[in-house]
Scaffold this motif. Structure first.
Motif, PDB file in Angstrom:
ATOM      1  N   ILE A 167     -38.505   6.885  23.729  1.00  0.00           N
ATOM      2  CA  ILE A 167     -37.275   6.785  22.925  1.00  0.00           C
ATOM      3  C   ILE A 167     -36.508   8.110  22.888  1.00  0.00           C
ATOM      4  CG2 ILE A 167     -36.405   6.429  20.565  1.00  0.00           C
ATOM      5  CD1 ILE A 167     -38.973   4.626  20.162  1.00  0.00           C
ATOM      6  N   CYS A 168     -37.240   9.205  22.750  1.00  0.00           N
ATOM      7  CA  CYS A 168     -36.596  10.501  22.470  1.00  0.00           C
ATOM      8  C   CYS A 168     -35.898  11.053  23.719  1.00  0.00           C
ATOM      9  CB  CYS A 168     -37.631  11.498  21.950  1.00  0.00           C
ATOM     10  SG  CYS A 168     -38.771  12.120  23.206  1.00  0.00           S
ATOM     11  N   SER A 169     -35.131  12.122  23.524  1.00  0.00           N
ATOM     12  CA  SER A 169     -34.350  12.684  24.634  1.00  0.00           C
ATOM     13  C   SER A 169     -35.266  13.245  25.723  1.00  0.00           C
ATOM     14  CB  SER A 169     -33.422  13.785  24.110  1.00  0.00           C
ATOM     15  OG  SER A 169     -34.172  14.828  23.534  1.00  0.00           O
ATOM     16  N   TYR A 170     -36.424  13.788  25.339  1.00  0.00           N
ATOM     17  CA  TYR A 170     -37.348  14.328  26.346  1.00  0.00           C
ATOM     18  C   TYR A 170     -37.891  13.213  27.230  1.00  0.00           C
ATOM     19  CZ  TYR A 170     -37.113  18.919  24.273  1.00  0.00           C
ATOM     20  OH  TYR A 170     -36.654  20.132  23.839  1.00  0.00           O
ATOM     21  N   CYS A 171     -38.325  12.126  26.599  1.00  0.00           N
ATOM     22  CA  CYS A 171     -38.832  10.990  27.389  1.00  0.00           C
ATOM     23  C   CYS A 171     -37.746  10.463  28.323  1.00  0.00           C
ATOM     24  CB  CYS A 171     -39.307   9.871  26.461  1.00  0.00           C
ATOM     25  SG  CYS A 171     -40.928  10.181  25.736  1.00  0.00           S
ATOM     26  N   ARG A 172     -36.529  10.354  27.819  1.00  0.00           N
ATOM     27  CA  ARG A 172     -35.450   9.796  28.641  1.00  0.00           C
ATOM     28  C   ARG A 172     -35.092  10.713  29.796  1.00  0.00           C
ATOM     29  NH1 ARG A 172     -31.442   6.509  24.583  1.00  0.00           N
ATOM     30  NH2 ARG A 172     -33.076   5.797  23.166  1.00  0.00           N
ATOM     31  N   GLN A 227     -43.633  16.195  26.903  1.00  0.00           N
ATOM     32  CA  GLN A 227     -43.057  16.981  25.809  1.00  0.00           C
ATOM     33  C   GLN A 227     -42.348  16.076  24.798  1.00  0.00           C
ATOM     34  OE1 GLN A 227     -43.655  20.120  25.274  1.00  0.00           O
ATOM     35  NE2 GLN A 227     -44.788  20.376  27.177  1.00  0.00           N
ATOM     36  N   CYS A 228     -42.820  14.857  24.712  1.00  0.00           N
ATOM     37  CA  CYS A 228     -42.233  13.857  23.805  1.00  0.00           C
ATOM     38  C   CYS A 228     -42.163  14.369  22.364  1.00  0.00           C
ATOM     39  CB  CYS A 228     -43.107  12.597  23.859  1.00  0.00           C
ATOM     40  SG  CYS A 228     -42.662  11.340  22.662  1.00  0.00           S
ATOM     41  N   ASP A 229     -41.058  14.018  21.693  1.00  0.00           N
ATOM     42  CA  ASP A 229     -40.877  14.427  20.290  1.00  0.00           C
ATOM     43  C   ASP A 229     -41.705  13.613  19.305  1.00  0.00           C
ATOM     44  OD1 ASP A 229     -39.139  16.557  20.466  1.00  0.00           O
ATOM     45  OD2 ASP A 229     -37.325  15.324  20.291  1.00  0.00           O
TER      46      ASP A 229
HETATM   47 ZN   LIG Z   1     -40.618  10.688  23.492  1.00  0.00          ZN
END
Ligand SMILES: [Zn+2]
Length: 394
Positions: free
Chosen positions: A92-97, A103-105
């Motif tokens: 979902i987060c900007s790092y995953c995208r 480094q997922c939030d």
């Molecule tokens: Zn994430």
């Protein structure tokens, strides 16, 4: 269900524990058909990885069949065969995208700054119960299940869970490109897959450095050029083999295990040991005050303006690296925990099509009841023991 449970430093057991179950709407429960032992797990057995929580199920490599899904999991249903990436992301987060899934939030319950979340790790990584068990709860299942085509066996898929993507990521970090001469330090399972990945990315030559004869022989079987640091000076040998220039790229697949520090103080480290670097592991081992041997050799053996990729695991507390020598050679250095989620699908294609055959790295398949003996034997670098897979339901 049966699970390999961490109880105390040096003390793990196969225990009967409550079945993994759906706890959040985004969870899935997977019945594992194969798991594996990774070099990172050994640090828990040795007691060199602090902050483990008693009762945590170990293991961060898993293949299985979806048993149940929460109401928010729309893309998978019970019966689907899947591989589970070692590091956990939210999707979902900007790092995953952006593809920085390690480094997922959101995945790490300790917060966005807490670091990489992975299965079966210490408190700072979750903790999230691991995959050496009959069943596992997979959080954010929409992002952390990867479908397995029928053409990919469990033995092939277990290698895709952690070590193959980590080997691939190491070659990406080192910026391996067409025609490059590449040195790989550390020829455990991840190092072997770093060699395979370097070839796949167009390397012209690959030099493999270790001191375990069976690992060097396996590297040679991939047509890398073995250098035994127990018998020769690896830097001098590499410089000589490369016409005095050094290699264009270096991969450090060793990490903390090459520190001349704390393990020796505990009397546990074997002379000249280079142990397996693991993917997906952020840990907090104590460490020495000098740079690791692998880091020093990497900087000394790479060509001017070359690049180094580091995927061997270093503790967050490490403060030493040969920065002066690196700066004065105009080196590029990239490093990190593998973002498994974004790499596994492209490797799946290579395996499913027969271009790549990583399952040959699995030298042992043990029932879960034999796991304690398997851990002990794996830890001694027994010749012929490269990668140990576990059959969780056996
Ligand atoms: Zn994430």
């Amino acid at each position: 269900m049966k699970a390999v449970v961490w109880q105390a430093p040096g003390h793990i057991d196969v225990e009967e524990v409550p079945d993994a179950r759906i706890e959040q709407p985004g969870d899935a429960v997977v019945r594992l058909t194969m798991s594996a032992i990774c070099g990172t797990d050994l640090h828990m057995v040795r007691g060199t990885m602090p902050d483990m929580v008693a009762g945590t199920v170990l293991g961060h490599e898993g293949v299985g069949v979806v048993e149940a899904v929460g109401k928010d999991v729309r893309g998978f249903k019970p019966g689907d065969r899947v591989v589970i990436p070692s590091t956990i992301c939210c999707g979902i987060c900007s790092y995953c995208r952006a593809g920085y899934n390690s480094q997922c939030d959101n995945a790490n319950p300790n917060g966005p700054a807490a670091g990489t979340c992975f299965f079966g790790g210490p408190r700072s990584t979750g903790p999230v119960n691991g995959l050496q068990a009959t069943f596992a709860r997979v959080p954010y299942a929409a992002a952390n299940l990867i479908p397995l085509p029928d053409a990919v066996t469990d033995e092939q898929a277990i290698v895709l869970s952690d070590i193959y993507p980590t080997g691939w990521f190491s070659a990406q970090c080192a910026e391996v490109s067409h025609g490059d001469t590449v040195a790989v330090f550390g020829c455990g399972p991840v190092g072997q897959l770093a060699i395979a990945s370097a070839w796949r990315l167009g390397a012209g030559r690959v030099i493999a450095v270790d001191n375990v004869a069976s690992r060097l022989e396996m590297a040679r079987s991939q047509h890398a050029e073995p250098v035994d640091f127990g018998a020769e000076d690896p830097v001098a040998t590499i410089v000589e083999l490369t016409g005095g220039i050094g290699t264009d790229r270096v991969i450090d697949a060793v990490g903390v295990d090459a520190y001349p520090g704390p393990d020796e103080q505990h009397g546990e480290r074997r002379e000249g040991e280079v142990a397996e670097a693991a993917g997906g592991g952020v840990t907090a081992w104590a460490h020495g005050t000098a740079p690791s041997q692998a880091a020093q050799w990497a900087v000394e053996s790479v060509a001017k303006a070359g690049s180094i990729g580091i995927i061997g695991v270093y503790p967050p507390t490490a403060r030493t690296w040969p920065i002066g020598a690196a700066m004065n050679k105009n080196l590029t250095v990239k490093m990190g925990n593998c973002p498994h989620r974004v790499i596994i699908p492209q490797l799946m294609d290579l395996v499913a099509s027969g271009v790549s055959e990583p399952a040959q790295l699995i030298t042992q398949l043990k029932p879960i009841g034999d796991v304690l003996a398997a851990y002990r034997t794996f830890d001694t670098h027994e010749p012929g023991w490269v990668k140990v897979a576990l059959a969780p339901t056996a």
